[in-house]
Design an enzyme around this catalytic site. Structure first.
Site, PDB file in Angstrom:
ATOM      1  N   GLU A 136       0.949  -1.023   0.030  1.00 11.35           N
ATOM      2  CA  GLU A 136       0.002  -0.223  -0.046  1.00 11.35           C
ATOM      3  C   GLU A 136       0.734   1.346  -0.074  1.00 11.35           C
ATOM      4  OE1 GLU A 136      -3.169  -0.204  -0.738  1.00 11.35           O
ATOM      5  OE2 GLU A 136      -3.135  -2.478  -0.478  1.00 11.35           O
ATOM      6  N   GLU A 203      -0.148  -2.799 -10.060  1.00 10.08           N
ATOM      7  CA  GLU A 203      -0.249  -3.882  -9.110  1.00 10.08           C
ATOM      8  C   GLU A 203       1.188  -4.744  -8.965  1.00 10.08           C
ATOM      9  OE1 GLU A 203      -2.560  -4.232  -6.689  1.00 10.08           O
ATOM     10  OE2 GLU A 203      -3.405  -2.214  -7.327  1.00 10.08           O
TER      11      GLU A 203
END
Length: 274
Positions: A136, A203
């Site tokens: 994150e 990602e």
């Protein structure tokens, strides 16, 4: 050069998005007589408002609350250490009951927020949580949320212009109204195909960055396996489709993969372990 592949893909997708926006801007100037300066200022304001509202709505939709340091000292310690190593300010930390094990980040460098679900903290061990947090934080460092909002903003602007073209060139009856809605949705979906394509690659980049920061990909790979199994068993999720695009886990199947913000979890795990 760091993330050369990402920069190359961003250049290609960015050029496509700019082309979509340029066409929409020219059409808007032709139909409404707007000046280029007014179109540019309106676009910036629209995306800015969308960014602010989107951040607020994401936190509100999952009922995120401040993560007290006295209750979660290890999480705060890990985030502070990782943030220092990654060269970013420590983000605001929040916790929520999402119904599924998950986490997401919103904001940008210097004004980021990381939200972690209670279900995830209960399911993962310390090293696995560290891998998720590093992932994150990588999104915040790489400005992934900002790029997603910009892409969504361009898609929305193009869709709005397409709707007005249908309305102003038709008979202004009820059928034109519904046709404009359909055309707008289809146009937005087509633009978002390119946005989601770069999102899926981002990602992989965040996974790779996280693995580099914590000294290996196994903790994050194991975390993804547990999160995937936990999501399958969960009966109810509090995460809506908008927030799902920001989370560490989420994928589509079949044709839906074109509109998926995340790549298949199996491929992410394979890359982390290889």
């Amino acid at each position: 050069m760091r993330h050369l592949g990402l920069k190359a893909r961003m250049a290609v997708v960015g050029s496509m998005l700019f082309a979509f926006y340029a066409v929409a801007a020219v059409v808007a100037m032709g139909i409404f007589g707007f000046s280029p300066v007014l179109v540019a200022l309106g676009s910036v304001a629209f995306v800015g408002v969308q960014y602010k509202i989107g951040k607020w709505a994401a936190l509100r939709s999952v009922g995120a609350e401040e993560m007290p340091e006295d209750r979660f000292p290890e999480i705060h310690r890990q985030v502070e250490s990782l943030s220092k190593d990654m060269g970013i300010d420590k983000p605001r930390l929040m916790v929520a009951r999402m119904g599924v094990p998950n986490a997401f980040a919103v904001g940008r460098k210097g004004a980021g927020t990381v939200v972690v679900s209670e279900e995830l903290l209960q399911m993962l061990d310390s090293r696995e949580v560290e891998g998720v947090l590093a992932h994150e934080l990588a999104h915040i460092r790489n400005r992934d949320v900002v790029m997603m909002v910009l892409g969504q903003g361009v898609a929305s602007i193009v869709a709005i212009v397409a709707q007005w073209v249908v309305l102003l060139t038709g008979e202004n009856d009820l059928a034109d109204f519904f046709l404009a809605m359909v055309v707008g949705q289809i146009t937005q979906m087509l633009v978002m195909v390119f946005v989601f394509a770069i999102s899926r690659y981002r990602e992989y980049v965040a996974d790779r960055d996280a693995a580099a920061e914590i000294g290996g990909g196994e903790p994050l790979a194991t975390a993804l396996e547990k999160i995937s199994r936990g999501s399958e068993r969960a009966q109810k999720s509090e995460i809506d489709s908008e927030v799902s695009a920001l989370c560490i886990f989420g994928e589509g199947t079949g044709l839906a993969r074109l509109f998926a913000s995340h790549p298949p979890v199996e491929k992410r795990i394979e890359r982390l372990r290889n």
